[in-house]
Structures are given as C-alpha cells and as structure tokens.
Design an enzyme around this catalytic site. Structure first.
Site, PDB file in Angstrom:
ATOM      1  N   ASN A  84       0.795   7.180   6.085  1.00  0.00           N
ATOM      2  CA  ASN A  84       1.897   6.611   6.855  1.00  0.00           C
ATOM      3  C   ASN A  84       2.149   7.423   8.121  1.00  0.00           C
ATOM      4  O   ASN A  84       2.499   6.888   9.169  1.00  0.00           O
ATOM      5  CB  ASN A  84       3.172   6.571   6.002  1.00  0.00           C
ATOM      6  CG  ASN A  84       3.100   5.501   4.933  1.00  0.00           C
ATOM      7  OD1 ASN A  84       2.306   4.578   5.033  1.00  0.00           O
ATOM      8  ND2 ASN A  84       3.920   5.628   3.907  1.00  0.00           N
ATOM      9  N   ASP A 132       2.068   5.592  11.665  1.00  0.00           N
ATOM     10  CA  ASP A 132       3.276   5.536  12.496  1.00  0.00           C
ATOM     11  C   ASP A 132       3.026   6.165  13.865  1.00  0.00           C
ATOM     12  O   ASP A 132       3.503   5.664  14.892  1.00  0.00           O
ATOM     13  CB  ASP A 132       4.432   6.248  11.799  1.00  0.00           C
ATOM     14  CG  ASP A 132       4.975   5.456  10.617  1.00  0.00           C
ATOM     15  OD1 ASP A 132       4.646   4.263  10.512  1.00  0.00           O
ATOM     16  OD2 ASP A 132       5.706   6.041   9.796  1.00  0.00           O
ATOM     17  N   LEU A 147      10.821  -5.283   9.411  1.00  0.00           N
ATOM     18  CA  LEU A 147      12.049  -4.687   9.928  1.00  0.00           C
ATOM     19  C   LEU A 147      11.732  -3.788  11.108  1.00  0.00           C
ATOM     20  O   LEU A 147      10.750  -3.048  11.089  1.00  0.00           O
ATOM     21  CB  LEU A 147      12.752  -3.867   8.842  1.00  0.00           C
ATOM     22  CG  LEU A 147      13.330  -4.635   7.657  1.00  0.00           C
ATOM     23  CD1 LEU A 147      13.915  -3.658   6.646  1.00  0.00           C
ATOM     24  CD2 LEU A 147      14.381  -5.619   8.111  1.00  0.00           C
ATOM     25  N   LYS A 155      14.519   2.079   0.955  1.00  0.00           N
ATOM     26  CA  LYS A 155      13.385   1.242   1.352  1.00  0.00           C
ATOM     27  C   LYS A 155      12.283   1.527   0.329  1.00  0.00           C
ATOM     28  O   LYS A 155      11.574   2.522   0.411  1.00  0.00           O
ATOM     29  CB  LYS A 155      12.909   1.573   2.762  1.00  0.00           C
ATOM     30  CG  LYS A 155      11.832   0.634   3.292  1.00  0.00           C
ATOM     31  CD  LYS A 155      11.518   0.951   4.754  1.00  0.00           C
ATOM     32  CE  LYS A 155      10.519  -0.048   5.321  1.00  0.00           C
ATOM     33  NZ  LYS A 155       9.181   0.085   4.722  1.00  0.00           N
ATOM     34  N   ARG A 173       5.000 -11.512  -1.378  1.00  0.00           N
ATOM     35  CA  ARG A 173       5.385 -11.679   0.020  1.00  0.00           C
ATOM     36  C   ARG A 173       4.266 -12.321   0.820  1.00  0.00           C
ATOM     37  O   ARG A 173       4.500 -13.150   1.690  1.00  0.00           O
ATOM     38  CB  ARG A 173       5.728 -10.311   0.625  1.00  0.00           C
ATOM     39  CG  ARG A 173       6.109 -10.356   2.086  1.00  0.00           C
ATOM     40  CD  ARG A 173       6.236  -8.930   2.647  1.00  0.00           C
ATOM     41  NE  ARG A 173       6.761  -8.942   3.990  1.00  0.00           N
ATOM     42  CZ  ARG A 173       6.037  -9.154   5.086  1.00  0.00           C
ATOM     43  NH1 ARG A 173       4.744  -9.395   4.969  1.00  0.00           N
ATOM     44  NH2 ARG A 173       6.600  -9.139   6.287  1.00  0.00           N
ATOM     45  N   GLU A 182      11.675  -5.825  -5.109  1.00  0.00           N
ATOM     46  CA  GLU A 182      10.484  -5.006  -4.922  1.00  0.00           C
ATOM     47  C   GLU A 182       9.891  -4.672  -6.284  1.00  0.00           C
ATOM     48  O   GLU A 182      10.585  -4.140  -7.163  1.00  0.00           O
ATOM     49  CB  GLU A 182      10.844  -3.718  -4.179  1.00  0.00           C
ATOM     50  CG  GLU A 182       9.666  -2.996  -3.597  1.00  0.00           C
ATOM     51  CD  GLU A 182       9.177  -3.605  -2.284  1.00  0.00           C
ATOM     52  OE1 GLU A 182       8.235  -3.047  -1.684  1.00  0.00           O
ATOM     53  OE2 GLU A 182       9.729  -4.649  -1.854  1.00  0.00           O
ATOM     54  N   CYS A 212     -19.811  26.672  -9.491  1.00  0.00           N
ATOM     55  CA  CYS A 212     -18.573  26.117 -10.040  1.00  0.00           C
ATOM     56  C   CYS A 212     -17.612  27.257 -10.396  1.00  0.00           C
ATOM     57  O   CYS A 212     -17.994  28.173 -11.140  1.00  0.00           O
ATOM     58  CB  CYS A 212     -18.888  25.289 -11.288  1.00  0.00           C
ATOM     59  SG  CYS A 212     -17.415  24.717 -12.188  1.00  0.00           S
ATOM     60  N   CYS A 234     -17.298  27.429 -14.434  1.00  0.00           N
ATOM     61  CA  CYS A 234     -18.362  27.903 -15.330  1.00  0.00           C
ATOM     62  C   CYS A 234     -19.430  28.727 -14.635  1.00  0.00           C
ATOM     63  O   CYS A 234     -20.291  29.304 -15.293  1.00  0.00           O
ATOM     64  CB  CYS A 234     -19.026  26.711 -16.031  1.00  0.00           C
ATOM     65  SG  CYS A 234     -20.011  25.682 -14.913  1.00  0.00           S
ATOM     66  N   CYS A 244     -20.778  22.774 -18.730  1.00  0.00           N
ATOM     67  CA  CYS A 244     -19.477  23.151 -18.157  1.00  0.00           C
ATOM     68  C   CYS A 244     -18.372  22.595 -19.051  1.00  0.00           C
ATOM     69  O   CYS A 244     -18.451  21.439 -19.508  1.00  0.00           O
ATOM     70  CB  CYS A 244     -19.336  22.589 -16.749  1.00  0.00           C
ATOM     71  SG  CYS A 244     -17.764  22.978 -15.956  1.00  0.00           S
TER      72      CYS A 244
END
Length: 653
Positions: free
Chosen positions: A31, A35, A80, A103, A124, A158, A386, A389, A411
């Site tokens: 987001n 935005d 909105l 919201k 919607r 919602e 790793c 291990c 592992c």
C-alpha cells in the site's frame, strides 16, 4: 524522462497493481508503494492538465471476469476520496455531525433481504456489477439468514478473516500455497464454489451502510448512526464508530490509532461520513467519489536507521528467509529493530548491504517493513550453509521469485516437512497433527519417523498434558491415526517422499502394480518406464529410492502398522479429462487448496504434473498475465493457460 512518459509509466504500473488486487486478490506492491505512485500521478495530472486514458485516478475498479453469476448493483459503489492530513479531514466535516469508523481491509459485499429472508449476496466487483455469492454468505458470521423485518432491505458490509484464523489456515497449507495476507485469503474464501469450504474459513461480515429499505428516513431521525443501531437490533454486526464534529475528529482519530494494534481484523485507515441522511444525499457525487464521505489513511511514520545484519531464518519447510536487523527505532509508539525481507528477490532488489542507511515503517501501523534503501551497497551475500543444520543451500526460483533452500535431506526442518506431508489429506489423511504439534512432538523425541506416528498412543498421557490438548483431543488424534492404518497403496506411495511422485503418479503406480507394494519396490527401470506418465528419469529416481537401505528400513518399520487395500473405483464415472495433463500454479479462488483441485482433475481422468513441459495439456493459473516461470514456459511452448472458472465451465458444458 518527460512528464507524459512518466505519467504513462505510472498508469501502466498502477493498473497492473489494481488488476492484481481486484481480479486475483494478490498484491504485487505494498500500500505504501501504491499510494506514493498514485499521489505522484495525481500531482502530475494537476500540474500538466493531462489525464491519460485508463488513468486509475478516473477509474473505480476493474471489470469482473470470473465465472460466478453476475448482478448489477442498484446503487453503484464508488471509491472514497482520501487524505492523510487530519486537518483536511476536520475541514471536510466542519460543524456538521459525522461518523468516524474503521476502514476495514477485506472484501465488500452487498446483502439483500426480502420478507425477512436473505435472497442475494454479491461482491463489490467493479462497483457496478458484482458476483453472486449467496450460498457462501449464508455460512458467514455476522450475516443473519432471517431478520425480523418484512420489507426490502439492502446492506453493505465488509467480509473479513481475522489475523488469528488467517495464521491458523496458512499454517495448514504448503509453503507455496499460503496466502500473503488476510484479505487475499478472504477474497478467495468469499468466492468459493463450495460453501462447505467457505464455512471452514470463518469469514465474518461487519455491516457499515444501510443502502436501501422501505422505512422512512424520519424513522431514523435523519441519522446514519440510528440506522446502524437498527441493523444491530436485526442481528448484524455494525462497524465500530465514534460520533464527531470537525473539532473532535482529531481526538477520535487518535483513539482509533491507539487501538489499531489490538484489532482482530485488518484495517487500512478510517472513514468519515456525514451523519445526516438527507444532507448526504444532497451532496451527490463526482464521477469517482461520493461527496459525503472521505477516507483517512495514516501517514506511514518512517524512521531512518542503519542495517546491522541479515539474519537467515530457516522455516520448517526447508526455505530460509532473510530478516533485516537494524539499529532500534521508535515507530508508532513501539521499539522496532527487525523486519522480514521475505525472500532473496526482494533483498537483491533493495540492494541491502550491511551498514546501509534504510527507511523503515509499519505497514498499517502494525508490520515493520523496509520502504527504501538510501545507500544501496549490497546485496549482502546469501549463505551457502543452512544456519539450522550447516547443510548446503541453493537459491531456487519458485513462481518467478528467488528463495533460499536447504539441500540437506536430514535437516530437522525437512523432517517436519516430511511428516507434515505424510499426514496430509492427500497422503495418510491424519487430522490433528499440525506443523506446530509435530514440532513439539519431535522436540520431545516422540516422533523421528513415519512409523513413530503409529506409536504415539504410547505417549497418550503426555499428549493430554500438552498445551492445546486434553483427554478428548488426545483420544481423537489417536483414533485418527488408527483410522489411517487401513489405507490404499497410492496414499503410502504419495506420502513417503519418493522424489517426483505426486498424487496422480502414485495412483498410476498403484494401479499398474495391482496395489502390491512389494512389486513396486522390486520393479526395475524398464518396467517402471512402461507405466504411463513415468519416463526414464523418474523411473531411475524410484529405483534409487527403494534401493537405499534407510528407505527400506523406513518402509519395513512402517508397513507393520498398515493394512493396504485396493483403491475403490467408481464404475461408470465419466472421465472428461482422460489423457490430459495439467499443471497448477498461483493462488486459487474456488478450491480449498491445490489438493482439492488435483482431486477433481484426477477424478476426471487427468494427470497432474508439478512442472510445465511439452507433455502438458493445460496450465491452470488465475493470472494469465503473471511473469512466473511456469507462465513464461507455457507461453513459450504454446500451452494454453486456463483459469479455474474456464476449467469449471469446460467440465459443465
């Protein structure tokens, strides 16, 4: 780059993100990123006076393209207008009375009642046309099937899945099937074709608007607050709200901000709407926004800090995920010093290097994220061993994303993964053994092999004492294990981890060798290669697996507990996909998981492969525009890509 070229680039990028968000329930950018790009486009449009075709600043949503029945909304739903400035929000309301509420970050649905009964529920969609999901809505929490009101009633709400349920459901799925966030999971759950699956997802609906009813406005004293109170009396769950004026909206916003971390459901801001029903109607709307409401999104509080290290965190599936460790900073009232980087691709894209200056923020004021790398000295090296291990690691590509994987078959992470697969529904189908439970049992030393699962009854008293267990749940687990002892050969072959053997191939093997495990184990490569769907390479893998002494001992230890019977075959069942081979990728909308879709394909006579090849008939992917490796290979080979809806339509024709 000139202004128009930059605007064209922004429109393409944002529309791609919007398509993913609305049509596939995926998020290809945060987001925060969306935005920032949207605000830049809006600013350039105002400065230049140019608005390009298909600009997201002018559009509400994407066209609905799924195969669910469609319905046109009586009152179109607009987006909105938004602000991140609390003073602008206060000025919008002025001296009027308003309602400030969460919201909610889920999927908007519209519920219609006639004569006290729920007659239709719809998503919607694009704001004008939605998808009919009535059968699913009947099993959602917060949706009364009948109400004590005989007239016409339309309510918007919602649909949401809580963080708790999201984590529990994701924990039950394989790593590559897990959902990114609760909204993705909710969207797929709401649009299921099987309402039994939707019911298992614990979808809740929170009502926020009374759209239509036969009652007069005078009955509500011209107040939307009174409408919500009436909906609560009818059995709906109304959104949490505070009544405000322009003078008190800042105080109310702070109260919401202080409680956001305790919210059980995801939110992405607040909504302010005028309380007066008549005044709201008089305000009208622009081409995109209603004029009586405004969304408020919190300014993402960012902090600049120094990256100290990259911690590599092994998962129990063998994946090793990077976590950024940085100098502690204060964000949203708490001290933050680590943030998940998710995968190798993101780490490389950010060019993260030790000592870099980075900007961090809390997504939706909750989840720490890196928004920007200011110095970009990296990327930091990827470990070749790793941390769990010490075994060798490798960077592999999965659906277009690079991830780090441990190659050590011994592992501890792999043991849990093997056990988790063995007890899964498509294998031995033992309910009650989640990943977390298997880890605790392994840590206690009770389970180090498949056969140990059948010896768990010896630890009944200790299981009863485990957190989350009691006598009833322990006995239920032991019964589920006992029930799995009478099984089919394909479940055993599919469950013990033979490289390259999935559910469909396991069935083919079991049928070809007449449900005889010894015959499968003794078969040579030439004999195995003669089985449809098994080539020379896979035949060699099978032979090597059964020649290994460890595997022989594992099978002998296991089979003393099992009674293998022939798989039941349904006579006369039409096999509409006989001779076809499918590969599945991406997230699903109509099936609980990939196993459920595989089961349908296999019942219809198809084979399901894990990789796209020249032998593949169709690739199933709900996002045909994805740049995943499987999509690219299918397009290169000229293999058609089907969505779930297209597959189901084909079966129904």
């Amino acid at each position: 780059m000139d202004v128009k070229a930059r605007m064209t680039e922004l429109v393409e990028t944002l529309n791609k993100a919007r398509y993913a968000y609305y049509q596939t329930s995926e998020e290809i950018m945060s987001n925060y990123e969306y935005d920032a790009l949207y605000d830049e486009l809006e600013r350039l449009e105002k400065e230049s006076g140019i608005i390009l075709p298909s600009s997201p600043t002018q559009e509400v949503g994407y066209e609905v393209v799924s195969a669910l029945p469609k319905v046109r909304h009586a009152l179109p739903m607009k987006s909105l207008n938004k602000t991140k400035d609390i003073e602008e929000l206060a000025a919008f309301l002025g001296n009027r009375r308003g309602m400030l509420s969460w919201k909610l970050d889920g999927l908007t649905i519209v519920l219609t009642y006639e004569e006290g009964k729920l007659v239709q529920a719809a998503t919607r969609g694009n704001g004008e046309i939605g998808e009919v999901i009535t059968s699913n809505a009947r099993v959602f929490g917060g949706v009364p099937k009948e109400i004590d009101y005989p007239g016409h009633l339309v309510v918007r709400g919602e649909a949401l899945i809580s963080y708790k349920d999201f984590e529990a459901i994701n924990a039950s799925l394989d790593e590559n099937e897990r959902y990114k966030n609760p909204r993705n999971l909710c969207s797929g759950s709401v649009r299921q074709l099987d309402s039994r699956i939707a019911a298992k997802r614990h979808v809740q609906v929170i009502a926020y608007t009374l759209v239509e009813c036969d009652r007069n406005e005078a009955d509500f004293e011209d107040s939307k607050e009174n409408q919500l109170k009436w909906l609560a009396q009818l059995g709906f769950t109304p959104v949490e709200y505070r009544m405000v004026t322009g003078e008190t909206v800042a105080e109310a916003e702070k109260a919401f901000a202080d409680s956001v971390e305790s919210m059980p459901f995801p939110v992405d801001g607040l909504v302010l709407t005028m309380d007066s029903i008549a005044e709201s109607r008089a305000q009208g709307a622009t081409a995109k926004f209603p004029r009586d409401s405004m969304a408020f999104k919190w300014q993402d509080e960012t902090a600049e800090t120094t990256l100290l290290s990259i911690e590599w965190s092994p998962s129990r599936t063998g994946l090793i995920n990077p976590v950024a460790i940085f100098e502690p900073v204060e964000l949203e009232g708490t001290t933050v010093q680590r943030a998940s980087v998710h995968n190798v691709s993101i780490m490389r894209e950010l060019k993260l290097g030790i000592g870099d200056r980075i900007k961090v923020y809390k997504a939706n004021m909750i989840i720490p994220q890196i928004s920007e790398n200011l110095t970009q000295s990296g990327p930091a090296p990827v470990p070749t061993a790793c941390p769990r291990c010490g075994g060798e690691t490798a960077v592999i590509e999965r659906d277009g994303v690079e991830v780090l994987n441990c190659l050590n078959p011994a592992c501890p992470a792999k043991l849990i993964k093997a056990l988790e697969h063995f007890v899964s529904r498509k294998a031995m189908n033992i309910e009650g053994l989640s990943e977390a439970t298997l880890v605790r049992m392994s840590d206690q030393g009770w389970v180090d092999s498949f056969a140990d699962l059948y010896r768990l009854k010896d630890h009944r008293e200790e299981i009863i004492g485990m957190e989350g267990f009691g006598q009833a749940s322990a006995d239920k687990l032991i019964k589920a294990i006992d029930n799995s002892k009478n099984t089919e050969l394909y479940r055993v072959l599919g469950g013990i981890g033979i490289p390259g053997i999935g559910d469909a191939t396991a069935r083919d093997l079991a049928d070809a060798f007449h449900q005889d495990l010894d015959a499968v184990m003794a078969a040579d490569e030439e004999t195995l290669s003669a089985v449809e769907g098994i080539g020379d390479v896979l035949a060699g893998e099978i032979v090597r697996f059964f020649k290994q002494e460890d595997n022989k001992r594992m099978i002998e230890d296991l089979r003393q507990y099992l009674t293998i019977a022939a798989e039941e075959v349904t006579e006369g069942e039409e096999k509409r996909l006989a001779g076809e081979t499918f590969v599945i990728t991406g997230s699903l909308n109509h099936f609980e998981n990939r196993d459920a879709l595989k089961e349908l394909l296999i019942r219809q006579g198809a084979k399901v492969a894990s990789a796209v090849s020249s032998q593949t008939t169709y690739l199933i992917n709900n996002d045909a525009t994805s740049n995943s490796s499987k999509n690219k290979k299918a397009k290169a080979l000229g293999i058609p890509i089907l969505t779930e809806d297209e597959l189901l339509q084909r079966l129904h024709d």
